[in-house]
Design an enzyme around this catalytic site. Sequence first.
Site, PDB file in Angstrom:
ATOM      1  N   HIS A  94      -7.143  -6.417   0.561  1.00 46.08           N
ATOM      2  CA  HIS A  94      -6.059  -5.436   0.515  1.00 46.08           C
ATOM      3  C   HIS A  94      -4.843  -5.890   1.318  1.00 46.08           C
ATOM      4  O   HIS A  94      -3.708  -5.669   0.897  1.00 46.08           O
ATOM      5  CB  HIS A  94      -6.566  -4.090   1.040  1.00 46.08           C
ATOM      6  CG  HIS A  94      -5.562  -2.984   0.964  1.00 46.08           C
ATOM      7  ND1 HIS A  94      -4.916  -2.641  -0.206  1.00 46.08           N
ATOM      8  CD2 HIS A  94      -5.071  -2.143   1.927  1.00 46.08           C
ATOM      9  CE1 HIS A  94      -4.086  -1.638   0.033  1.00 46.08           C
ATOM     10  NE2 HIS A  94      -4.159  -1.319   1.306  1.00 46.08           N
ATOM     11  N   SER A 142       0.831  -1.198   0.000  1.00 44.21           N
ATOM     12  CA  SER A 142       0.000   0.000   0.000  1.00 44.21           C
ATOM     13  C   SER A 142       0.876   1.262   0.000  1.00 44.21           C
ATOM     14  O   SER A 142       1.618   1.478  -0.954  1.00 44.21           O
ATOM     15  CB  SER A 142      -0.959  -0.037   1.195  1.00 44.21           C
ATOM     16  OG  SER A 142      -2.016   0.871   1.034  1.00 44.21           O
ATOM     17  N   GLU A 184      -1.896  14.171  13.084  1.00 38.20           N
ATOM     18  CA  GLU A 184      -2.048  15.527  12.547  1.00 38.20           C
ATOM     19  C   GLU A 184      -1.353  15.663  11.200  1.00 38.20           C
ATOM     20  O   GLU A 184      -1.933  16.164  10.233  1.00 38.20           O
ATOM     21  CB  GLU A 184      -1.491  16.551  13.537  1.00 38.20           C
ATOM     22  CG  GLU A 184      -1.633  17.987  13.057  1.00 38.20           C
ATOM     23  CD  GLU A 184      -1.106  18.997  14.060  1.00 38.20           C
ATOM     24  OE1 GLU A 184      -1.115  20.194  13.734  1.00 38.20           O
ATOM     25  OE2 GLU A 184      -0.686  18.592  15.168  1.00 38.20           O
TER      26      GLU A 184
END
Length: 319
Positions: A298, A143, A239
């Site tokens: 996946h 990924s 963040e």
Amino acid sequence: MTLKLAVLRQIFQGSKGWHLWQHWRAFYSSSASGNGKLCCQTGTTDKNTHATRVVDLSYDLYDGSAPGPPLVLLHGLFGSKSNFQSIARALVRKTGRKVLTLDARNHGCSPHDDIMTYPAMSADVCQILHKLQITSCVLIGHSMGGKTAMTVALQEPKLVERFVSVDISPAATVPQTGFPHYIAAMQKVHLEGKIPRSTARRLAEEQLSSTVKEASIRQFLLTNLVQENGTFKWRVNLEVISQHLQDLLDFPEFQEPYPGPALFLGGANSPYISSENYPEIERLFPCANVEYIFGAGHWVHADKTHDFLNSICNFVESA
């Protein structure tokens, strides 16, 4: 072996379905030039040239005595090198080679940084290879790690003897992944005071469950819950990941292709490597093969570990 029609036909039969083969055949016939190569526009590398601070990545090295470039494993978003512990040991047993697992920046035990782009992560990988005096390797990335592996191969092809991209292509990822919702749910988790780890995990899972419906994904996200100074926190930099999520879903633009062998290893039940991605794979990686593992989604290496290892070992030993 390149992405030719005979190879794609063999792949499609029994996996993604004959209708996909017919669709791709028609698309290829209308898009290919007379020599069997796809006619594609070349991109630019403007997005890949900005300087960034290199991060000293955390790593684990599994020793092997066999000759040949070491295997380097790169995890996906919200993952860590611990995801590949059993895979790394199995690859050492099967290939005899050294295996290196890395924590990406803002993940696992690696430092946090304000930048989270593929050129930055590529630079991190190149630095650790240089630090460990590895002049050539086999990159295996899942990924996000697969896109990092592609970026390293395209930017520093001499460092990459070959690579495997696990269930990801060099195309922009449609944001159907749920990652924005996962990040928002993780940011809302609140755990008060000093509580036992088991209690913290239970409370965090309860708070995640309203947004993250799949129990397996909740358990995966909870691997990032760590205790520090008596309180619990997420070890991933939520963040910065949130700020750079579009960078992670996209892929940088490149002009020059990678000349070495490549394997795009997808899960047959996953949408992340589709026929729409083949032209870009062919343009950037003309020596690539595409394979699908039946019954895998996946997380190919977790869903079908035995088949995954066989595919990796066959590719590594095919030199």
